[in-house]
Design a protein around this motif. Structure first.
Motif, PDB file in Angstrom:
ATOM      1  N   GLY A  79       0.799  -1.220   0.000  1.00 26.02           N
ATOM      2  CA  GLY A  79       0.000   0.000   0.000  1.00 26.02           C
ATOM      3  C   GLY A  79       0.831   1.268   0.000  1.00 26.02           C
ATOM      4  O   GLY A  79       0.286   2.370   0.085  1.00 26.02           O
ATOM      5  N   ASN A  80       2.146   1.123  -0.116  1.00 25.43           N
ATOM      6  CA  ASN A  80       3.042   2.271  -0.030  1.00 25.43           C
ATOM      7  C   ASN A  80       3.996   2.348  -1.210  1.00 25.43           C
ATOM      8  O   ASN A  80       5.140   2.786  -1.083  1.00 25.43           O
ATOM      9  CB  ASN A  80       3.863   2.199   1.265  1.00 25.43           C
ATOM     10  CG  ASN A  80       3.006   2.259   2.500  1.00 25.43           C
ATOM     11  OD1 ASN A  80       2.361   1.274   2.861  1.00 25.43           O
ATOM     12  ND2 ASN A  80       2.971   3.409   3.147  1.00 25.43           N
ATOM     13  N   THR A  81       3.527   1.888  -2.359  1.00 17.91           N
ATOM     14  CA  THR A  81       4.388   1.895  -3.528  1.00 17.91           C
ATOM     15  C   THR A  81       3.747   2.651  -4.677  1.00 17.91           C
ATOM     16  O   THR A  81       2.527   2.725  -4.804  1.00 17.91           O
ATOM     17  CB  THR A  81       4.683   0.450  -3.995  1.00 17.91           C
ATOM     18  OG1 THR A  81       3.449  -0.219  -4.279  1.00 17.91           O
ATOM     19  CG2 THR A  81       5.444  -0.323  -2.919  1.00 17.91           C
ATOM     20  N   ASP A  82       4.599   3.202  -5.520  1.00 18.04           N
ATOM     21  CA  ASP A  82       4.197   3.830  -6.772  1.00 18.04           C
ATOM     22  C   ASP A  82       5.060   3.189  -7.843  1.00 18.04           C
ATOM     23  O   ASP A  82       6.205   3.578  -8.053  1.00 18.04           O
ATOM     24  CB  ASP A  82       4.423   5.334  -6.720  1.00 18.04           C
ATOM     25  CG  ASP A  82       3.963   6.031  -7.995  1.00 18.04           C
ATOM     26  OD1 ASP A  82       3.413   5.337  -8.867  1.00 18.04           O
ATOM     27  OD2 ASP A  82       4.165   7.251  -8.121  1.00 18.04           O
ATOM     28  N   GLY A  83       4.511   2.168  -8.499  1.00 15.52           N
ATOM     29  CA  GLY A  83       5.356   1.347  -9.366  1.00 15.52           C
ATOM     30  C   GLY A  83       6.357   0.607  -8.493  1.00 15.52           C
ATOM     31  O   GLY A  83       6.000  -0.078  -7.550  1.00 15.52           O
ATOM     32  N   THR A 135       7.143   4.740  -1.548  1.00 14.91           N
ATOM     33  CA  THR A 135       6.880   6.142  -1.216  1.00 14.91           C
ATOM     34  C   THR A 135       7.051   6.435   0.270  1.00 14.91           C
ATOM     35  O   THR A 135       7.426   7.539   0.653  1.00 14.91           O
ATOM     36  CB  THR A 135       5.450   6.520  -1.649  1.00 14.91           C
ATOM     37  OG1 THR A 135       4.511   5.631  -1.010  1.00 14.91           O
ATOM     38  CG2 THR A 135       5.301   6.404  -3.157  1.00 14.91           C
ATOM     39  N   ASP A 136       6.744   5.455   1.119  1.00 16.38           N
ATOM     40  CA  ASP A 136       6.851   5.659   2.568  1.00 16.38           C
ATOM     41  C   ASP A 136       7.326   4.366   3.217  1.00 16.38           C
ATOM     42  O   ASP A 136       6.671   3.332   3.090  1.00 16.38           O
ATOM     43  CB  ASP A 136       5.490   6.054   3.177  1.00 16.38           C
ATOM     44  CG  ASP A 136       4.969   7.361   2.634  1.00 16.38           C
ATOM     45  OD1 ASP A 136       5.482   8.406   3.049  1.00 16.38           O
ATOM     46  OD2 ASP A 136       4.058   7.309   1.795  1.00 16.38           O
ATOM     47  N   ARG A 137       8.429   4.446   3.951  1.00 20.10           N
ATOM     48  CA  ARG A 137       8.850   3.298   4.733  1.00 20.10           C
ATOM     49  C   ARG A 137       8.120   3.345   6.074  1.00 20.10           C
ATOM     50  O   ARG A 137       7.998   4.407   6.681  1.00 20.10           O
ATOM     51  CB  ARG A 137      10.358   3.314   4.958  1.00 20.10           C
ATOM     52  CG  ARG A 137      10.857   2.004   5.558  1.00 20.10           C
ATOM     53  CD  ARG A 137      12.345   1.968   5.750  1.00 20.10           C
ATOM     54  NE  ARG A 137      12.737   0.683   6.322  1.00 20.10           N
ATOM     55  CZ  ARG A 137      13.914   0.428   6.824  1.00 20.10           C
ATOM     56  NH1 ARG A 137      14.848   1.368   6.833  1.00 20.10           N
ATOM     57  NH2 ARG A 137      14.193  -0.761   7.323  1.00 20.10           N
ATOM     58  N   LYS A 138       7.621   2.197   6.500  1.00 15.05           N
ATOM     59  CA  LYS A 138       6.779   2.166   7.692  1.00 15.05           C
ATOM     60  C   LYS A 138       7.581   1.918   8.962  1.00 15.05           C
ATOM     61  O   LYS A 138       8.611   1.243   8.945  1.00 15.05           O
ATOM     62  CB  LYS A 138       5.721   1.071   7.557  1.00 15.05           C
ATOM     63  CG  LYS A 138       4.644   1.346   6.522  1.00 15.05           C
ATOM     64  CD  LYS A 138       3.632   0.207   6.494  1.00 15.05           C
ATOM     65  CE  LYS A 138       2.494   0.480   5.528  1.00 15.05           C
ATOM     66  NZ  LYS A 138       1.519  -0.629   5.474  1.00 15.05           N
TER      67      LYS A 138
END
Length: 484
Positions: free
Chosen positions: A259-263, A267-270
């Motif tokens: 849920g935190n990827t763009d391709g 985008t955000d490391r949790k």
């Protein structure tokens, strides 16, 4: 005019496509060999076996976790100063994982089956029964949990605790056999046999080896010549083993980075299985409520009466709180979870970049002097470790590790005990690191937020249990990472 000219080409292309799909005769993919042209599964060509189009089903209770690369390890300050979790990039293959922690009800099925099949075998039953005394504290009134937590229906959907790593591993093996047995029953290949006992017990291994003598169903596997046979592993009917997840798999699944990827860009490391660094909900209806079951501060296990924040004094039911992006519940908090790995502080420097794991012990079936497979008193095939194939100490306890000047070993033996100080004398220092120490992760109802970070890790002897350690099962995905 142009249309008329194109018609032959269109027909040829269409014919090629249809023929390739196997609609013209028996030359289609999966029906005859691309190597020889011989037809598969046909008596006249020698019954060349072939199963085409296989797609693995998720076993009961499992959800699919698509694999990929991620940065495993520490994401914040190492407040314990253990320096045993330096960040490193690894890749994890796709796999399946239990949606929730194994519940008391699920584990009671294991103890019920064992008690029914091995009645009177007190030792066998006791070996798999959770230790309820883990709730007992000298200065706390926890006796109700000792008597009720595992057995009372009020706690059926709560995570099982008081289980050792060894018991969790045994549950995985039992579950594999029961699931594959049910698959064969559902397909009409065998029928349920409630008279199983002694050495005639269904296990996947003994069934595939032709040892288990059960009752045939009405729809056995047929050969092309009309004869019937037992299924083989090559048929793809039964599922791979349920097992404990590796540390890398568990950590990867906990973060749920899909849920935190763009391709291919993260985008955000949790920090936690949810986005952001906050421990409270930001949804309007639930704003301010805690996202997981943990200890907020000294003596604060659940909040104030009238506004119970995480609504759990001890563990909570396994479907509590919001799941992460892989639809996995309670990957942070509630109870810690056993993983498969043997603990080593420097594993991050040694393990592979693909499917990292420390704990491989390669075995083979034991055979008697006649070459027959050997079973134990419970009908299970006996396995022996292949000489030189115990890899728990590779690069960390084997003869190539920690050799100092003069080729002198720190201890008497070139093994884990020689590398890590082991002293059983009262009051003496001991590292607690042995070949029987396993990793657990996730944080629990009696942990502070630091341990809710999936990258943190702790360890405990595999024969010990606690009132805040449970587990969940995993299963390998065979074939492509997500299907073609």
């Amino acid at each position: 005019m142009n249309f008329i000219k194109l018609k032959p080409f269109v027909f040829i292309a269409l014919a090629a496509f249809v023929s390739g799909c196997g609609l013209f005769g028996k030359g289609g993919r999966g029906e005859s060999s691309r190597t020889t042209g011989w037809e598969y599964n046909a008596e006249e060509t020698g019954n060349i076996p072939n199963v085409s189009g296989y797609e693995q089903d998720a076993g009961p209770g499992l959800v699919f976790v698509q694999g990929g690369t991620f940065t495993m390890g520490r994401v914040e300050q190492d407040v314990m100063y253990l320096n045993d979790n330096f960040p490193r990039r690894v890749t994890v293959a796709s796999f399946y994982m239990d949606e929730t922690e194994v519940s008391n009800q699920s584990y009671r099925e294991f103890t019920h089956w064992t008690s029914r099949v091995y009645p009177g075998d007190v030792e066998k039953i006791k070996a798999i029964t959770p230790d309820s005394t883990v709730w007992r504290k000298e200065l706390a009134y926890n006796e109700p949990y000792v008597n009720n937590y595992f057995r009372h229906p009020a706690y059926s959907e709560y995570p099982v605790v008081g289980v050792t790593w060894e018991q969790a591993d045994a549950y995985c093996a039992w579950r594999t056999d029961r699931v594959n047995e049910q698959i064969l029953v559902d397909k009409g290949i065998i029928t349920h046999d409630n008279t199983q006992s002694g050495q005639n017990i269904y296990t996947t291994d003994t069934y595939l080896a032709g040892i288990y003598q059960g009752t045939d169903g009405e729809d056995p596997v047929e050969n092309p010549d009309g004869t019937t046979r037992r299924p083989k592993w090559e048929d793809g009917i039964m599922l791979p083993n349920y097992r404990l997840p590796t540390e890398a798999e568990w950590e990867y699944a906990a973060y749920g980075l899909i849920g935190n990827t763009d391709g291919e860009l993260l985008t955000d490391r949790k920090l936690y299985p949810w986005n952001g660094s906050y421990l409270r909900q930001d949804k309007k209806k639930e704003k301010g409520r805690l996202r997981a079951n943990f200890v907020r501060g000294r003596g604060d296990m659940m909040g104030m009466a009238g506004a119970l924040n995480d609504n759990a004094d001890i563990a909570a039911p396994v479907f509590s709180y919001d799941p992460n992006d892989y639809n996995l519940y309670c990957m942070s908090g509630n109870v810690n979870e056993w993983v498969a790995d043997v603990y080593r502080p420097m594993s991050l420097y040694d393990v592979e970049e693909f499917n990292p794991y420390r704990g491989n012990v390669i075995t083979e079936y034991r055979r008697d002097q006649n070459g027959d497979l050997v079973r134990n008193e419970y009908g299970e095939l006996v396995r022996d470790t292949i000489a030189g194939k115990d890899y728990r100490n590779v690069l960390d306890g084997d003869p190539n590790s920690q050799i100092v000047e003069g080729d002198t070993w720190i201890g008497n033996e070139r093994d884990t005990e020689g590398m890590y100080i082991q002293d059983e004398r009262p009051g003496a220092f001991s590292s607690l690191i042995t070949d029987e120490v396993r990793v657990y992760k996730g944080g629990s109802w009696q942990d502070r937020p630091y341990w809710l970070v999936p990258g943190t890790r702790r360890y405990l002897e595999q024969s010990k249990a606690k009132n805040d350690i449970g587990f969940r099962c995993a299963m390998i995905r065979v074939g492509s990472p997500e299907g073609f």
